[in-house]
Design an enzyme around this catalytic site. Structure first.
Site, PDB file in Angstrom:
ATOM      1  N   TYR A   7     -12.122 -18.147  -6.682  1.00  0.00           N
ATOM      2  CA  TYR A   7     -11.286 -18.402  -5.687  1.00  0.00           C
ATOM      3  C   TYR A   7     -12.333 -18.578  -4.573  1.00  0.00           C
ATOM      4  O   TYR A   7     -12.262 -19.519  -3.421  1.00  0.00           O
ATOM      5  CB  TYR A   7     -10.064 -17.747  -5.546  1.00  0.00           C
ATOM      6  CG  TYR A   7      -9.204 -17.945  -4.393  1.00  0.00           C
ATOM      7  CD1 TYR A   7      -8.230 -19.515  -4.605  1.00  0.00           C
ATOM      8  CD2 TYR A   7      -9.177 -17.628  -3.099  1.00  0.00           C
ATOM      9  CE1 TYR A   7      -7.346 -19.637  -3.666  1.00  0.00           C
ATOM     10  CE2 TYR A   7      -8.138 -18.155  -2.226  1.00  0.00           C
ATOM     11  CZ  TYR A   7      -7.333 -18.974  -2.466  1.00  0.00           C
ATOM     12  OH  TYR A   7      -6.344 -19.554  -1.489  1.00  0.00           O
ATOM     13  N   ALA A   8     -12.801 -17.241  -3.996  1.00  0.00           N
ATOM     14  CA  ALA A   8     -13.530 -17.219  -2.743  1.00  0.00           C
ATOM     15  C   ALA A   8     -14.842 -18.251  -2.894  1.00  0.00           C
ATOM     16  O   ALA A   8     -15.225 -18.716  -1.720  1.00  0.00           O
ATOM     17  CB  ALA A   8     -13.951 -15.731  -2.796  1.00  0.00           C
ATOM     18  N   ALA A  60     -14.985 -21.204  -4.130  1.00  0.00           N
ATOM     19  CA  ALA A  60     -14.433 -22.562  -3.850  1.00  0.00           C
ATOM     20  C   ALA A  60     -14.029 -22.592  -2.789  1.00  0.00           C
ATOM     21  O   ALA A  60     -14.458 -23.862  -1.681  1.00  0.00           O
ATOM     22  CB  ALA A  60     -13.205 -22.761  -4.782  1.00  0.00           C
ATOM     23  N   LYS A  61     -13.454 -21.592  -1.872  1.00  0.00           N
ATOM     24  CA  LYS A  61     -12.924 -21.718  -0.800  1.00  0.00           C
ATOM     25  C   LYS A  61     -14.018 -21.598   0.453  1.00  0.00           C
ATOM     26  O   LYS A  61     -14.173 -22.318   1.444  1.00  0.00           O
ATOM     27  CB  LYS A  61     -11.929 -20.725  -0.159  1.00  0.00           C
ATOM     28  CG  LYS A  61     -10.536 -20.770  -0.891  1.00  0.00           C
ATOM     29  CD  LYS A  61      -9.872 -22.060  -0.565  1.00  0.00           C
ATOM     30  CE  LYS A  61      -8.510 -22.446  -1.066  1.00  0.00           C
ATOM     31  NZ  LYS A  61      -7.849 -23.530  -0.752  1.00  0.00           N
ATOM     32  N   VAL A  73      -4.452 -34.121  -8.054  1.00  0.00           N
ATOM     33  CA  VAL A  73      -5.630 -34.298  -7.060  1.00  0.00           C
ATOM     34  C   VAL A  73      -6.880 -34.020  -7.890  1.00  0.00           C
ATOM     35  O   VAL A  73      -8.049 -34.399  -7.363  1.00  0.00           O
ATOM     36  CB  VAL A  73      -5.538 -32.996  -5.796  1.00  0.00           C
ATOM     37  CG1 VAL A  73      -4.291 -33.023  -5.181  1.00  0.00           C
ATOM     38  CG2 VAL A  73      -5.500 -31.668  -6.693  1.00  0.00           C
ATOM     39  N   GLY A  96       0.039 -31.215  -2.377  1.00  0.00           N
ATOM     40  CA  GLY A  96       0.472 -30.103  -2.786  1.00  0.00           C
ATOM     41  C   GLY A  96       1.375 -29.428  -1.854  1.00  0.00           C
ATOM     42  O   GLY A  96       1.496 -28.391  -1.725  1.00  0.00           O
ATOM     43  N   ASN A 130      -4.523 -29.529   0.841  1.00  0.00           N
ATOM     44  CA  ASN A 130      -3.970 -28.195   0.721  1.00  0.00           C
ATOM     45  C   ASN A 130      -3.839 -27.499  -0.690  1.00  0.00           C
ATOM     46  O   ASN A 130      -3.815 -26.225  -1.146  1.00  0.00           O
ATOM     47  CB  ASN A 130      -2.187 -28.163   1.372  1.00  0.00           C
ATOM     48  CG  ASN A 130      -1.625 -26.871   0.897  1.00  0.00           C
ATOM     49  OD1 ASN A 130      -1.695 -25.854   1.376  1.00  0.00           O
ATOM     50  ND2 ASN A 130      -0.792 -27.298  -0.162  1.00  0.00           N
ATOM     51  N   SER A 151      -9.703 -20.211   3.278  1.00  0.00           N
ATOM     52  CA  SER A 151      -9.083 -18.877   3.091  1.00  0.00           C
ATOM     53  C   SER A 151      -9.778 -17.800   3.532  1.00  0.00           C
ATOM     54  O   SER A 151     -10.895 -17.914   3.574  1.00  0.00           O
ATOM     55  CB  SER A 151      -8.763 -18.699   1.319  1.00  0.00           C
ATOM     56  OG  SER A 151      -8.330 -17.171   1.160  1.00  0.00           O
TER      57      SER A 151
END
Length: 250
Positions: free
Chosen positions: A158-159, A161-162, A69, A15, A95, A145
Site C-alpha cells: 500500500y505504501a 503504491a501510494k 478501474v 470508487g 480515489n 496517503s
C-alpha cells in the site's frame, strides 16, 4: 460571501459509492457539479446494493455505473457513457483503492499485485484513458496517503503504491500543464471510513496518540480539500501533495 460554485461542471470520482469517494461525490454535488461514479460489481452484490442506494439519493445530477478501474475497456465504456450523459469532463478524482495489509515476510505475490494494480497502475490507466474526455483547464486529483511518507508496518504494498501516486502526480502536472490541467494529490491521515475502521484497535490507539489534533479525520474534511483543488481557488496549485492528517508527522 466567498463560496465554491461548480455549477455546469462535470466530475468523475472513481470508487465513489463509499468512504472518501462518496463524501467527495456528495460535496461536489452540493457545490453544483454533475457527478459520475463507478463501482466494482462484486459477485456478492454488496457494491451493487450500495450503488443503487446512492443513485436513488443523488438523483438526476449523478450517474452511477459498474466499471473496474483495472480494466481499460470498462473505463473507456464508462467515460463514453459519462460524456453522452453530461458532456466533457472537468474533474477527475482517482480515489479507488484497496488494502491487503501483511508483513513483508508473509506478503504473497497476489496481495502485492492486487494493491499495486488497483492503487497505482489503475490511476495511470484511468487518467490516460480519460485525457481525451477531459477539458483543457480541468483538474485531476489523485488520492495518496500518509502511509506513502510514514511507511506503516505491514503496508509495503500500500505504501509503495501510494508513494508512486505522489510521483505520478508530479510528472503529470508537468506533462499536462500545456493544457492548463492542474494535477494534485491529497494524502489523508487515518479517516473514519470502513477502511479506517479495519485497522486493529491497538494500532489505532497508537496512531491516535501521535496526532496533535487528538482525533482521526472525518471523510468530509478530506472531501473539502478535494473540492478546493477542483475549484478556481486552486488555479495556481499543481504538482502538489496536500497532507490532511491532523498534524501527524514522523
Amino acid at each position: 460571501m466567498l463560496s465554491i460554485d461548480l455549477s455546469g461542471r462535470v466530475a468523475i470520482v472513481t470508487g465513489g459509492i463509499q468512504g472518501l469517494g462518496r463524501a467527495t461525490a456528495e460535496m461536489l454535488l452540493e457545490a453544483g457539479a454533475r457527478v459520475a461514479v463507478n463501482y466494482f460489481d462484486d459477485a456478492e452484490g454488496i457494491s451493487r446494493g450500495r450503488a443503487e442506494e446512492v443513485a436513488r439519493q443523488w438523483g438526476e445530477a449523478a450517474l452511477v455505473l459498474p466499471a473496474d478501474v483495472c480494466q481499460r475497456p470498462a473505463m473507456e465504456q464508462f467515460l463514453a457513457a459519462v460524456e453522452e450523459r453530461f458532456g466533457p469532463v472537468d474533474f477527475l478524482v482517482n480515489n479507488a483503492a484497496i488494502l491487503r495489509d501483511r508483513t513483508l515476510k508473509k506478503l504473497v505475490d497476489e496481495e502485492w499485485d492486487a494493491v499495486v494494480e488497483t492503487n497505482l497502475s489503475a490511476v495511470f490507466r484511468v487518467t490516460q484513458t480519460a485525457l481525451p474526455y477531459l477539458r483543457d483547464g480541468g483538474r485531476i486529483v489523485n488520492m495518496a496517503s500518509i502511509s506513502a511518507v510514514m511507511g506503516f508496518y505491514g503496508q509495503a504494498n500500500y505504501a509503495s503504491a501510494k508513494a508512486g501516486v505522489i510521483a505520478l502526480t508530479k510528472v503529470l502536472s508537468r506533462e499536462l500543464a500545456s493544457r492548463r490541467i492542474n494535477v494534485n494529490a491529497v494524502a489523508p491521515g487515518v479517516v473514519l471510513t470502513e477502511m479506517g475502521a479495519s485497522i486493529p484497535e491497538a494500532a489505532r490507539e497508537q496512531m491516535l496518540a501521535q496526532i496533535p489534533l487528538g482525533r482521526f479525520g472525518e471523510p468530509e474534511e478530506i472531501a473539502s480539500v478535494i473540492v478546493y483543488l477542483c475549484s478556481d481557488l486552486s488555479s495556481y496549485v499543481t504538482g502538489q501533495t496536500l497532507h490532511v492528517n491532523g498534524g501527524w508527522w514522523a
